[in-house]
Scaffold this motif. Structure first.
Motif, PDB file in Angstrom:
ATOM      1  N   ALA A 202       0.843  -1.210   0.000  1.00 29.27           N
ATOM      2  CA  ALA A 202       0.000   0.000   0.000  1.00 29.27           C
ATOM      3  C   ALA A 202       0.873   1.253   0.000  1.00 29.27           C
ATOM      4  O   ALA A 202       0.601   2.215  -0.737  1.00 29.27           O
ATOM      5  CB  ALA A 202      -0.926  -0.016   1.216  1.00 29.27           C
ATOM      6  N   ALA A 203       1.926   1.246   0.804  1.00 32.12           N
ATOM      7  CA  ALA A 203       2.807   2.426   0.883  1.00 32.12           C
ATOM      8  C   ALA A 203       3.550   2.621  -0.442  1.00 32.12           C
ATOM      9  O   ALA A 203       3.665   3.750  -0.943  1.00 32.12           O
ATOM     10  CB  ALA A 203       3.795   2.258   2.037  1.00 32.12           C
ATOM     11  N   ILE A 204       4.028   1.532  -1.014  1.00 31.68           N
ATOM     12  CA  ILE A 204       4.787   1.617  -2.273  1.00 31.68           C
ATOM     13  C   ILE A 204       3.881   2.116  -3.408  1.00 31.68           C
ATOM     14  O   ILE A 204       4.273   2.970  -4.203  1.00 31.68           O
ATOM     15  CB  ILE A 204       5.409   0.237  -2.615  1.00 31.68           C
ATOM     16  N   ALA A 205       2.647   1.603  -3.457  1.00 31.02           N
ATOM     17  CA  ALA A 205       1.717   2.029  -4.514  1.00 31.02           C
ATOM     18  C   ALA A 205       1.454   3.531  -4.423  1.00 31.02           C
ATOM     19  O   ALA A 205       1.436   4.235  -5.430  1.00 31.02           O
ATOM     20  CB  ALA A 205       0.407   1.245  -4.393  1.00 31.02           C
ATOM     21  N   LYS A 206       1.275   4.012  -3.223  1.00 29.43           N
ATOM     22  CA  LYS A 206       1.040   5.455  -3.041  1.00 29.43           C
ATOM     23  C   LYS A 206       2.247   6.264  -3.485  1.00 29.43           C
ATOM     24  O   LYS A 206       2.121   7.305  -4.123  1.00 29.43           O
ATOM     25  CB  LYS A 206       0.775   5.748  -1.566  1.00 29.43           C
ATOM     26  N   CYS A 207       3.414   5.780  -3.102  1.00 28.00           N
ATOM     27  CA  CYS A 207       4.657   6.486  -3.456  1.00 28.00           C
ATOM     28  C   CYS A 207       4.816   6.556  -4.978  1.00 28.00           C
ATOM     29  O   CYS A 207       5.037   7.630  -5.539  1.00 28.00           O
ATOM     30  CB  CYS A 207       5.831   5.764  -2.801  1.00 28.00           C
ATOM     31  N   LEU A 208       4.653   5.416  -5.619  1.00 24.44           N
ATOM     32  CA  LEU A 208       4.859   5.389  -7.069  1.00 24.44           C
ATOM     33  C   LEU A 208       3.786   6.211  -7.801  1.00 24.44           C
ATOM     34  O   LEU A 208       4.025   6.735  -8.882  1.00 24.44           O
ATOM     35  CB  LEU A 208       4.870   3.945  -7.580  1.00 24.44           C
ATOM     36  N   GLY A 209       2.630   6.350  -7.158  1.00 23.86           N
ATOM     37  CA  GLY A 209       1.555   7.148  -7.752  1.00 23.86           C
ATOM     38  C   GLY A 209       1.769   8.641  -7.612  1.00 23.86           C
ATOM     39  O   GLY A 209       1.043   9.435  -8.201  1.00 23.86           O
ATOM     40  N   SER A 210       2.744   9.039  -6.816  1.00 20.90           N
ATOM     41  CA  SER A 210       2.940  10.483  -6.635  1.00 20.90           C
ATOM     42  C   SER A 210       4.326  10.942  -7.087  1.00 20.90           C
ATOM     43  O   SER A 210       4.804  11.994  -6.669  1.00 20.90           O
ATOM     44  CB  SER A 210       2.685  10.875  -5.170  1.00 20.90           C
ATOM     45  N   VAL A 211       4.931  10.150  -7.967  1.00 17.99           N
ATOM     46  CA  VAL A 211       6.210  10.572  -8.562  1.00 17.99           C
ATOM     47  C   VAL A 211       5.930  11.791  -9.458  1.00 17.99           C
ATOM     48  O   VAL A 211       4.897  11.860 -10.102  1.00 17.99           O
ATOM     49  CB  VAL A 211       6.820   9.403  -9.368  1.00 17.99           C
ATOM     50  N   LYS A 212       6.850  12.732  -9.469  1.00 16.23           N
ATOM     51  CA  LYS A 212       6.687  14.011 -10.197  1.00 16.23           C
ATOM     52  C   LYS A 212       5.384  14.710  -9.788  1.00 16.23           C
ATOM     53  O   LYS A 212       4.477  14.906 -10.616  1.00 16.23           O
ATOM     54  CB  LYS A 212       6.718  13.788 -11.705  1.00 16.23           C
ATOM     55  N   PRO A 213       5.271  15.071  -8.520  1.00  8.94           N
ATOM     56  CA  PRO A 213       4.024  15.705  -8.071  1.00  8.94           C
ATOM     57  C   PRO A 213       3.835  17.082  -8.691  1.00  8.94           C
ATOM     58  O   PRO A 213       4.790  17.810  -8.941  1.00  8.94           O
ATOM     59  CB  PRO A 213       4.222  15.813  -6.553  1.00  8.94           C
ATOM     60  N   ARG A 214       2.562  17.416  -8.939  1.00  6.74           N
ATOM     61  CA  ARG A 214       2.204  18.696  -9.553  1.00  6.74           C
ATOM     62  C   ARG A 214       1.977  19.734  -8.429  1.00  6.74           C
ATOM     63  O   ARG A 214       1.636  19.382  -7.303  1.00  6.74           O
ATOM     64  CB  ARG A 214       0.903  18.484 -10.323  1.00  6.74           C
ATOM     65  N   GLU A 215       2.168  21.007  -8.760  1.00  5.87           N
ATOM     66  CA  GLU A 215       1.860  22.074  -7.800  1.00  5.87           C
ATOM     67  C   GLU A 215       0.405  22.457  -7.961  1.00  5.87           C
ATOM     68  O   GLU A 215      -0.060  22.674  -9.071  1.00  5.87           O
ATOM     69  CB  GLU A 215       2.725  23.303  -8.064  1.00  5.87           C
ATOM     70  N   LEU A 216      -0.303  22.533  -6.849  1.00 12.01           N
ATOM     71  CA  LEU A 216      -1.723  22.902  -6.892  1.00 12.01           C
ATOM     72  C   LEU A 216      -1.879  24.280  -6.266  1.00 12.01           C
ATOM     73  O   LEU A 216      -1.262  24.576  -5.240  1.00 12.01           O
ATOM     74  CB  LEU A 216      -2.511  21.862  -6.076  1.00 12.01           C
ATOM     75  N   GLU A 217      -2.694  25.125  -6.886  1.00 13.39           N
ATOM     76  CA  GLU A 217      -2.929  26.462  -6.335  1.00 13.39           C
ATOM     77  C   GLU A 217      -3.692  26.355  -5.017  1.00 13.39           C
ATOM     78  O   GLU A 217      -4.660  25.586  -4.924  1.00 13.39           O
ATOM     79  CB  GLU A 217      -3.756  27.297  -7.319  1.00 13.39           C
ATOM     80  N   PRO A 218      -3.289  27.101  -3.977  1.00 12.26           N
ATOM     81  CA  PRO A 218      -4.102  27.120  -2.762  1.00 12.26           C
ATOM     82  C   PRO A 218      -5.513  27.592  -3.079  1.00 12.26           C
ATOM     83  O   PRO A 218      -5.724  28.340  -4.044  1.00 12.26           O
ATOM     84  CB  PRO A 218      -3.378  28.140  -1.871  1.00 12.26           C
TER      85      PRO A 218
END
Lengths: 440, 480
Positions: A202-218
């Motif tokens: 579960a932890a690995i799947a989450k990590c791999l799913g958030s590679v190159k994270p995008r910036e989100l406007e507040p």
């Protein structure tokens, strides 16, 4: 672990040295070895165990306390002397609650001998299994495996004796790859129920799913909070609002709202030490009073805060069994909160969301405004953008500032409740959540 | 204690261990709390035991016991060695320790008035007097105060021949007034939220002068009930030393911990934005920002003779004229940089292993007198007394709040107070916006006795010497 007979013997021996006034003794034993991982290796492996006793001596309406982890006769005599000296040094009456008479407690399970004592090799083997999965995915794991055994007993000079022992085991894993991180954890009463491969996957799947994270406007977003994240607003309500002392003093958002609607109709909050999913609780409070189930909020309507003997006496009512060691400055506290869950799965929540943010957990959460209340904090270890019913990418961690009364009025869906952070909490879908900043 | 420590070292197996050290601690504590004229608690505590850290097959093991008896030593030794061997199962490379000359000697806090010898009645009456003075103000719903004292006696010995004894005494206290008026709840504390603690005796409590500050604290709490919220926008801010101490703690003290950089706190306390490539390269702050980790400054909660690996107290440069210059290190982490340890390994008692912790992370005094700094500020906000703090797990994005803020206008602190005062920023950008640091006259050493880190949890006692400083173009007034 210290059994009931031994605990009684120790308590009575400590009480026997008290020569004046009324006395109460609390015995605590904690065995909590812990194996810690970082960079796919064990970097810390410790055996932690301690036993302590804390003696309260009341002379008239004045109370002193002394604590020690030394059990020789000299130390026990000194303990009694110090507690009595402390009581005598107090020049003004304290308005102390009376020490409780002998009570009957509802039996509570939750102890596993196999979990109290786990060979270090077994914890290392669990780590090895998780690390093998991480290496295959080119991820690095950090986290821990621990098992805890706890005995809490108390006795007083009115004849009360209470004893409870319990165990718990935890595996927490954060998988990392570059800037991406994903977390999963599992806590159970018995170490045999922990599945290291499931937690790691579960932890690995989450990590791999958030590679190159995008910036989100507040801004204001619909959020889907996994149970660990959903525990945060509930914890803060416990600290700030659900104890009778804060209500009586006017610092709680519940003050003046008893019997009135404060939250949305889908919010029901109880304190229930006997809830079948609760993984850390005991049948009596720190005054030796049996714990009662308390409905704090029923379908959005405030019913009652929790009470100890002192705050209950102020309103001419009975304690609900939520006292901390007396005397204290904090007042009563709800230790076993349950936010009633619903039937919407996490997948259904995501599917029904046009644009929103999925949050694994919050971090470094603090109070901004105590009365409203408003809290701030950061997302961490798995934050994702949802668009048109799908998780589309990871996002860089966001800072929130959130009014909690508005939060509990904006709940759109609830998942099945599960044990998290010492409480029982469901995943939540909440609209209009306030993100005010972001980080790298 | 010394003979017991020697006995533990002599009981270790002759073969198979790379290294071992033992710490024996015996801590006494006393605390008093009053609330609304009632003494809510008077308590004392003793906590004693020994912890053995061993390295076998290049991996660490640790075991401990509260029983300071010869018969307990073999069990603890066996357990520590078994744990080290289990740790070696997933250890890709052996731990190496930076060389260290074995420490010998003793250290003791300089105490003028032994806090444990001051009668309880005297301490209680001091708090009750401050409590009474605060409650003279009718808006005060809850007044309170607390005192706390600790004395830790610690002996350290290692297989390399180190043998040291230390006795550290700390005294601390606080008072606070909580004003409640319908929908509004506001607090003013003195000298800071959670007070102040110093490695000193009761003379420190007398110096704090709680009764002399009680009515002002209560008056300001009442004032805040009617004060407007801190306006939102970008502005010049001056941060008082009680809050700047926490700013240093969170945005400099934690990210310089080298174990965080190496990822060993990744799942809990977090990592750090100060990756190794930034050492001697990153422009951490403006030219006037100079920071040292100084375990030698008298009175600091991070002051000692030797750390918990037997490394002597040092003054280590952290930020030199704005440039990032060094980390807090242990023998293990320093060896990876090819350096000697900076002496920052500290443990919370006998049943915890030492971790890299802050010592006293001090912002060096600048050149400005405080009156000159205020006079030089046309328009801004003065932030005073910590209220809440939050920072991300890499120590970049922070948001802090103070109990009170004051409008500065035309070179004067006005009577305009603001409630719910917040400011937010990103760490290097913030420290680069610092254009003035006050001089030694307003420099003060603050103590934080509850810095959390590690699993199982450890609470460290650390210090921060700071004077007020000015920052430009800071975002203030964040709200929900």
């Amino acid at each position: 672990m210290i059994n009931k007979t031994e605990a009684r013997k120790i308590c009575l021996k400590a009480l026997s040295y008290v020569k004046e006034g009324q006395a109460e003794i609390m015995l605590d034993q904690r065995v909590s070895p812990l194996t810690r991982i970082a960079n796919n290796a064990i970097h810390q492996n410790v055996e932690v165990a301690d036993v302590s006793i804390s003696l309260r001596v009341d002379i008239g309406d004045r109370s002193g306390r002394a604590t020690t982890n030394q059990f020789d006769e000299g130390s026990l005599k000194k303990l009694a002397r110090q507690a009595a000296e402390a009581a005598r040094a107090i020049g003004v009456d304290q308005g102390l609650p009376t020490m409780a008479k002998p009570q009957r407690y509802r039996p509570m399970k939750g102890y596993s001998e196999a979990t109290a004592f786990v060979e270090p090799g077994k914890r290392a083997a669990m780590v090895k299994k998780a690390v093998a999965l991480a290496r295959r995915s080119k991820a690095e794991l950090a986290g821990l495996v621990s098992n805890t055994g706890n005995v809490h007993a108390m006795a007083n000079s009115r004849g009360l004796f209470a004893y409870h022992r319990q165990t718990s085991a935890t595996m927490e894993i954060t998988a990392r790859q570059g800037l991406a991180a994903g977390r999963a954890e599992q806590t159970a009463r018995s170490i045999g129920k922990i599945d290291p491969a499931k937690v790691a996957r579960a932890a690995i799947a989450k990590c791999l799913g958030s590679v190159k994270p995008r910036e989100l406007e507040p801004g204001t977003y619909t959020v889907i909070l996994e149970p660990e994240a959903a525990a945060t607003p509930l914890q803060f309500m416990a600290w700030l609002a659900f104890g009778a002392q804060s209500v009586q003093e006017g610092t709680s958002c519940l003050s003046g709202k008893i019997g009135k609607k404060l939250f949305g109709p889908n919010v029901t909050i109880t304190d229930d030490a006997f809830h079948p999913k609760m993984n850390w609780s005991q049948p009596f409070d720190y005054e030796g009073i049996p714990k009662k189930k308390v409905v704090i909020v029923d379908k959005g309507v405030v019913k009652t805060p929790v009470y100890d003997q002192k705050t209950a006496a102020k309103e001419g009512r009975k304690t609900t069994g939520h006292g901390l060691p007396q005397p204290n400055t904090f007042g009563p506290f709800p230790i076993n909160l349950v936010l009633k869950g619903g039937k919407t799965t996490l997948e259904q929540m995501i599917k029904s969301t046009k644009r929103g943010v999925l949050v694994t957990r919050f971090w470094y959460n603090r109070v901004v405004d105590r009365k409203v209340p408003v809290i701030t904090g950061m997302t961490r270890d798995g934050t994702f953008l949802i668009e048109n019913g799908k998780v589309v990418c990871g996002v860089k961690n966001m800072r929130f500032n959130q009014n909690l009364v508005e939060f509990f009025n904006s709940v759109e869906a609830l998942g099945p409740a599960e044990a998290k952070e010492g409480m029982v909490v469901p995943a939540m879908k909440v609209r209009d959540f306030h993100f005010t900043g972001r980080t790298e | 204690m010394k003979s017991f420590a020697k006995r533990v070292i002599e009981s270790l197996p002759a073969r198979g261990l790379d290294y071992a050290d033992v710490r024996i601690t015996d801590t006494q504590a006393e605390s008093i709390a009053v609330r609304n004229g009632i003494v809510e608690s008077v308590s004392s505590a003793r906590d004693a035991g020994f912890g053995l850290r061993v390295m076998a097959r290049g991996a660490w093991g640790f075991a401990s016991s509260a029983r300071l008896e010869a018969s307990e030593i073999p069990r603890v030794v066996k357990s520590a060695v078994e744990i080290a061997r289990a740790s070696a199962l997933t250890r890709p490379e052996a731990v190496r320790l930076a060389p260290q000359k074995p420490a010998r000697g003793s250290y003791r806090t300089a105490v003028k008035k032994d806090p444990f010898a001051v009668p309880l009645e005297r301490k209680i009456s001091l708090l009750l007097e401050a409590d009474r003075l605060m409650r003279k103000n009718r808006k005060i719903k809850v007044a309170g105060g607390a005192l706390w004292f600790t004395r830790e006696r610690k002996t350290f010995a290692s297989t390399e021949g180190a043998l040291t004894a230390q006795e550290i005494t700390e005294s601390g206290g606080e008072i606070s007034a909580l004003a409640v008026d319908g929908r509004e709840v506001q607090t003013r504390s003195y000298p800071n939220m959670s007070g102040d603690t110093r490695q000193a005796g009761y003379e420190f409590i007398e110096w704090l002068d709680f009764p002399g500050n009680a009515e002002r604290a209560a008056g300001e709490a009442a004032l805040l009930l009617k004060a407007p919220p801190c306006p939102a926008g970008e502005t010049t801010i001056i941060i008082a030393s009680n809050q700047l101490a926490l700013q240093v703690h969170e945005s400099i003290g934690h990210p310089i911990e080298l174990d965080r950089v190496f990822g060993t706190e990744a799942a809990y306390a977090g990592t750090s934005f100060l990756t190794l490539d930034k050492l001697h390269q990153l422009r951490y702050g403006s030219d006037i920002v100079n920071v040292y980790a100084d375990a030698t400054v008298p009175g600091g909660l991070g002051t000692f003779g030797w750390d918990d690996e037997g490394v002597p107290a040092q003054r280590v440069p952290i930020i030199d004229r704005g440039r990032f210059a060094g980390y807090l290190t242990s023998r293990e982490t320093a060896s990876k940089l090819g350096e000697a340890s900076g002496g920052a390994m500290r443990a919370d008692g006998w049943n915890r292993i030492p971790l890299i912790r802050m010592t006293n992370i001090n912002l060096e005094p600048g050149s400005w007198s405080y009156p000159d700094l205020i006079a030089d500020t046309d328009d801004g906000i003065l932030f005073d007394t910590t209220k809440t703090w939050s920072i991300d797990d890499k120590r970049l994005n922070f948001q802090f709040a103070t109990e009170i803020a004051w409008r500065i206008r035309n070179g004067k602190v006005t009577s305009q107070a603001y409630k719910n005062a917040t400011y937010t920023g990103m760490t290097p950008r913030f420290w680069n916006s610092c254009d003035a640091v006050c001089n030694m006259k307003s420099w003060r050493l603050w103590g934080i006795p509850n810095c959390g880190k590690g699993q199982p949890g450890q609470s460290a006692h650390v210090g921060h010497g700071v004077s007020p400083a000015r920052f430009r173009r800071v975002q203030v007034g964040v709200s929900s």
